[in-house]
Motif scaffolding. Structure first.
Motif, PDB file in Angstrom:
ATOM      1  N   THR A 190       0.999  -1.200   0.226  1.00  7.52           N
ATOM      2  CA  THR A 190       0.040  -0.037  -0.138  1.00  7.52           C
ATOM      3  C   THR A 190       0.958   1.057   0.015  1.00  7.52           C
ATOM      4  N   SER A 191       2.081   1.141   0.382  1.00 11.14           N
ATOM      5  CA  SER A 191       3.072   2.190   0.349  1.00 11.14           C
ATOM      6  C   SER A 191       3.168   2.795  -1.013  1.00 11.14           C
ATOM      7  N   PRO A 192       3.021   4.190  -1.342  1.00  7.62           N
ATOM      8  CA  PRO A 192       3.127   4.609  -2.742  1.00  7.62           C
ATOM      9  C   PRO A 192       4.750   4.723  -3.327  1.00  7.62           C
ATOM     10  N   ASN A 193       5.768   4.277  -2.385  1.00  2.59           N
ATOM     11  CA  ASN A 193       6.995   4.103  -2.729  1.00  2.59           C
ATOM     12  C   ASN A 193       7.538   2.741  -2.884  1.00  2.59           C
ATOM     13  N   HIS A 207       1.487   2.166  -6.513  1.00  2.22           N
ATOM     14  CA  HIS A 207       0.735   3.224  -6.397  1.00  2.22           C
ATOM     15  C   HIS A 207       1.328   4.532  -6.896  1.00  2.22           C
ATOM     16  N   SER A 208       2.409   4.965  -7.200  1.00  3.67           N
ATOM     17  CA  SER A 208       3.181   5.971  -7.555  1.00  3.67           C
ATOM     18  C   SER A 208       4.083   5.620  -8.689  1.00  3.67           C
ATOM     19  N   ALA A 209       4.026   6.107  -9.796  1.00  3.87           N
ATOM     20  CA  ALA A 209       4.874   5.805 -10.962  1.00  3.87           C
ATOM     21  C   ALA A 209       6.509   6.231 -10.451  1.00  3.87           C
ATOM     22  N   ASP A 210       6.615   6.824  -9.433  1.00  3.52           N
ATOM     23  CA  ASP A 210       8.002   7.371  -8.890  1.00  3.52           C
ATOM     24  C   ASP A 210       8.427   6.389  -7.949  1.00  3.52           C
ATOM     25  N   ALA A 211       7.914   5.237  -7.508  1.00  3.89           N
ATOM     26  CA  ALA A 211       8.234   4.430  -6.613  1.00  3.89           C
ATOM     27  C   ALA A 211       9.613   3.693  -7.053  1.00  3.89           C
ATOM     28  N   ILE A 214      11.995   0.076   9.284  1.00  5.19           N
ATOM     29  CA  ILE A 214      11.893  -0.288   8.143  1.00  5.19           C
ATOM     30  C   ILE A 214      12.117   0.906   7.206  1.00  5.19           C
ATOM     31  N   LYS A 215      11.665   2.214   7.435  1.00  6.19           N
ATOM     32  CA  LYS A 215      11.767   3.170   6.593  1.00  6.19           C
ATOM     33  C   LYS A 215      13.317   3.783   7.016  1.00  6.19           C
ATOM     34  N   LYS A 264       9.046   6.391   2.146  1.00  5.28           N
ATOM     35  CA  LYS A 264       8.878   7.540   2.944  1.00  5.28           C
ATOM     36  C   LYS A 264       7.299   7.287   3.542  1.00  5.28           C
ATOM     37  N   GLU A 265       6.644   6.556   3.076  1.00  5.83           N
ATOM     38  CA  GLU A 265       5.289   6.198   3.644  1.00  5.83           C
ATOM     39  C   GLU A 265       5.150   4.773   3.762  1.00  5.83           C
TER      40      GLU A 265
END
Length: 278
Positions: free
Chosen positions: A45-48, A107-111, A210-211, A218-219
């Motif tokens: 679920t993380s956008p990263n 969930h992000s193209a920048d992951a 983990i981060k 980041k999220e």
């Protein structure tokens, strides 16, 4: 007016140059029945993070040993089964990398982080390290009594000898813990360790851990309602007590007969023998 939250946009690895995009390949090393499915779902679920909808070993096109049928949940219990799991001749890592990257979703193209898991990863972590750039590991374990109970409950229906299954499940989790102790030692510089119990008790702290280990993330929310194995759809909670309470006194004694010589291994992870039914 429609007040329903919009579903997150999904991006696909098939449409992305993953080789150039990624800065980290992150793998979870964790025995089966130890909370890895929840953690994997939360990571997704993380956008990263780029992740898979299925375990890495079950991705369509994966070339390597797949734990199923006869050795599902107990693949480390005997040498012949484990030897097959770690036989490098069975794998095609060039194909597996293409398969995983092609099927990855984010969930992000920048992951910039690719993540996947499968319980047997803990037995062949070195192959992952050798075949993926900038590899990092999450190493997790769970109270072995809860793991044994889950294995017996899931494999038990239709089994004619539950006592034998109990012994096999115990040997399996002891072998997994031995490999995890070695993984901790061997990958100290590129891994971070926590237990299922840590994650349940302090999900925010473990997410921060983990981060810190993978700064590209980041999220990350480890305290959310998620559907797991079509059995649970709830927030993260520690299920150890209710599972261990299902073990009879006779079952505990049989488990302990095998575990007693390995008390230092249990203690390494913060566990101890349970001598009485709860």
């Amino acid at each position: 007016m429609n007040h329903m939250a919009a579903s997150p946009v999904t991006f696909f690895g098939a449409q992305t140059n993953m080789g150039q995009q990624l800065s980290c390949n992150l793998f979870l090393l964790c025995p089966n029945n130890s909370g890895s499915t929840y953690l994997s779902k939360a990571m997704g679920t993380s956008p990263n993070i780029w992740s898979l909808s299925r375990e890495g070993q079950h991705a369509l096109g994966f070339v390597g040993p797949i734990t199923q049928r006869d050795n599902a949940l107990i693949w480390a219990a005997d040498k012949a089964s484990l030897d097959r799991i770690v036989d490098p001749a069975i794998f095609n890592w060039s194909q597996n990398k293409k398969t995983w990257y092609f099927q990855a979703q984010a969930h992000s193209a920048d992951a910039r982080v690719f993540f996947t898991k499968a319980p047997p990863f803990l037995a062949y972590a070195e192959m992952l390290k050798q075949n993926f750039a900038n590899t990092r590991f999450l190493i997790m374990v769970r109270n072995p009594y809860a793991v044994i109970e889950a294995i017996v409950r899931r494999r038990g229906p239709g089994t004619t000898d539950l006592d034998a299954l109990l012994h096999i499940a115990t040997r399996h989790i002891l072998a997994c813990l031995e490999m995890q102790r070695e993984n901790q030692r061997r990958y100290r510089g590129i891994s971070t360790f926590f237990t299922y119990e840590d994650m349940c008790a302090e999900p925010i702290r473990i997410a921060d851990q983990i981060k810190a280990h993978v700064p590209e993330i980041k999220e990350l929310n480890l305290d959310q309602k998620l559907l797991v194995k079509h059995d649970y759809n709830e927030r993260l909670r520690n299920m150890n007590d209710e599972q261990i309470s299902r073990l009879t006194q006779a079952q505990l004694e049989a488990i302990n007969a095998l575990m007693e010589p390995h008390q230092s291994l249990l203690a390494h992870f913060g566990y101890e023998l349970i001598t009485r039914a709860r």
